[in-house]
Scaffold this active site. Structure first.
Site, PDB file in Angstrom:
ATOM      1  N   ASN A   1       0.742  -1.640   0.345  1.00  0.00           N
ATOM      2  CA  ASN A   1      -0.004   0.023   0.111  1.00  0.00           C
ATOM      3  C   ASN A   1       0.897   1.583   0.090  1.00  0.00           C
ATOM      4  O   ASN A   1       1.837   1.520   0.660  1.00  0.00           O
ATOM      5  CB  ASN A   1      -0.573  -0.038   1.399  1.00  0.00           C
ATOM      6  CG  ASN A   1      -1.431  -0.900   1.156  1.00  0.00           C
ATOM      7  OD1 ASN A   1      -2.172  -1.636   0.219  1.00  0.00           O
ATOM      8  ND2 ASN A   1      -2.087  -1.728   2.946  1.00  0.00           N
TER       9      ASN A   1
ATOM     10  N   ASP B   1       4.984  -5.724  11.976  1.00  0.00           N
ATOM     11  CA  ASP B   1       5.309  -6.172  10.709  1.00  0.00           C
ATOM     12  C   ASP B   1       6.831  -6.512  10.422  1.00  0.00           C
ATOM     13  O   ASP B   1       7.518  -7.380  10.189  1.00  0.00           O
ATOM     14  CB  ASP B   1       4.866  -5.071   9.800  1.00  0.00           C
ATOM     15  CG  ASP B   1       3.654  -5.072   9.432  1.00  0.00           C
ATOM     16  OD1 ASP B   1       2.471  -5.778   9.425  1.00  0.00           O
ATOM     17  OD2 ASP B   1       3.307  -4.436   8.648  1.00  0.00           O
TER      18      ASP B   1
HETATM   19  O1  RIB Z   1       0.606  -2.811   9.399  1.00  0.00           O
HETATM   20  C1  RIB Z   1       0.946  -0.910   9.100  1.00  0.00           C
HETATM   21  C2  RIB Z   1       0.226  -1.102   8.128  1.00  0.00           C
HETATM   22  O2  RIB Z   1      -1.501  -1.823   7.415  1.00  0.00           O
HETATM   23  C3  RIB Z   1       0.752  -0.294   6.935  1.00  0.00           C
HETATM   24  O3  RIB Z   1       1.479   0.115   6.009  1.00  0.00           O
HETATM   25  C4  RIB Z   1      -0.415   0.100   6.005  1.00  0.00           C
HETATM   26  O4  RIB Z   1      -0.061   0.239   4.424  1.00  0.00           O
HETATM   27  C5  RIB Z   1      -2.164  -0.757   6.375  1.00  0.00           C
HETATM   28  O5  RIB Z   1      -1.190  -1.584   5.965  1.00  0.00           O
END
Ligand code: RIB
Length: 300
Positions: free
Chosen positions: A13, A251
């Site tokens: 994204n 992440d």
């Molecule tokens: O976990 C964070 C991410 O969640 C962001 O970068 C945003 O794009 C959403 O996907």
């Protein structure tokens, strides 16, 4: 034997970020800071985080043929991610609207765009990437049927790591191969559904394990994490830092843990390392720009 330490299957994204003093209530308007545009998406974030730590990393994802897609490709390639599996076209690049408050906490709304067009056929067409990867990780900003196909495409010796974010109930076929399933409190409650009867994280871990995963990691923010498997439950202590922006820290945690597992670390060791990576990530703004190198983690 393997070309990649980690194959990430997931979203990419453009993150449109505004810092706010506080979030608006229903029907309310608040003023924030200027708009910042960052490369993000849970899949692309995981891939960049692992590559920046030194992992040989590939990404299977779909972008739009547009400037946001080019922003993401630049970030992936600059970080050393192999983009042979990144498909382009069919819909605009996914966009995330993000507000960040003074404590560093964020709220995110995602328009999936091209992420919604990453199909089971795309997974089948990428079979060679799966066979070349020691560990495969996924999240849920792509269609659930695509994640089901990921699970069906796993070679016998390839380990699977899932962060079910944004959360939804998961089919037993997916739960059964997670090693680990990585959840925060909110995700744990959604995956557990009606069986979540306790406010105690160790109960969530035990109940989640009973649903089929080979192992479970419950992340607890400033409280650290819990690691649970057939061998019992271990607490991972928090790493104290001053949070500026938590976007993408989960992440980075998942990617670091998945990469470490592929190097032969135990789940507890991998989670302790991942906690350091996640902590480093919250000390800088943005998602991918905030992820540390291995040397920066060592210096923390
Ligand atoms: O976990 C964070 C991410 O969640 C962001 O970068 C945003 O794009 C959403 O996907």
């Amino acid at each position: 034997m393997y070309d990649y330490d980690l194959l990430v299957v997931g979203s990419a994204n453009a993150d449109l970020v505004i810092a706010v003093e506080r979030r608006p209530g229903p029907g309310e308007t608040v003023l924030g800071s200027g708009l910042a545009v960052h490369p993000g998406g849970k899949g692309a974030n995981q891939a960049v985080a692992a590559a920046r730590l030194g992992g040989r990393t590939a990404l299977l994802a779909r972008l739009g043929h547009d400037p946001y897609g080019r922003l993401l490709l630049d970030s992936l390639r600059t970080s050393g991610v192999d983009t042979v599996g990144v498909l382009v076209g069919g819909a605009p690049t996914g966009v995330a609207l993000i507000t960040v408050d003074p404590s560093g906490d964020n709220s995110i709304v995602v328009a999936p765009g091209a992420n919604a067009l990453l199909t089971p056929d795309d997974v089948r067409a990428a079979a060679s990437l799966f066979h070349a990867s020691r560990v495969v990780s996924a999240q849920l900003e792509i269609p659930l049927e695509t994640v089901v196909e990921v699970v069906r495409s796993l070679p016998p010796d390839t380990r699977f790591v899932l962060n079910p974010s944004p959360p939804r109930p998961l089919p037993p076929e997916v739960l059964a191969v997670c090693d680990p399933l990585i959840v925060n409190e909110h995700e744990a409650k959604v995956v557990l559904g009606d069986s979540c009867v306790s406010a105690e994280p160790s109960d969530w871990a035990r109940l989640l394990l009973a649903k089929g995963p080979r192992s479970v990691v419950v992340t607890l923010g400033a409280e650290g994490a819990l690691v649970a498997s057939g061998g019992g439950t271990v607490r991972v202590p928090p790493v104290e830092v001053r949070a500026v922006d938590t976007t993408g820290a989960g992440d980075a945690f998942t990617a670091a843990l998945a990469w470490q597992l592929g190097t032969g670390a135990s789940l507890g060791e991998a989670a302790a390392y991942a906690a350091r990576v996640g902590a480093a990530a919250v000390t800088r703004q943005g998602a991918q720009e905030s992820f540390p190198t291995e040397a920066e983690v060592a210096a923390l």
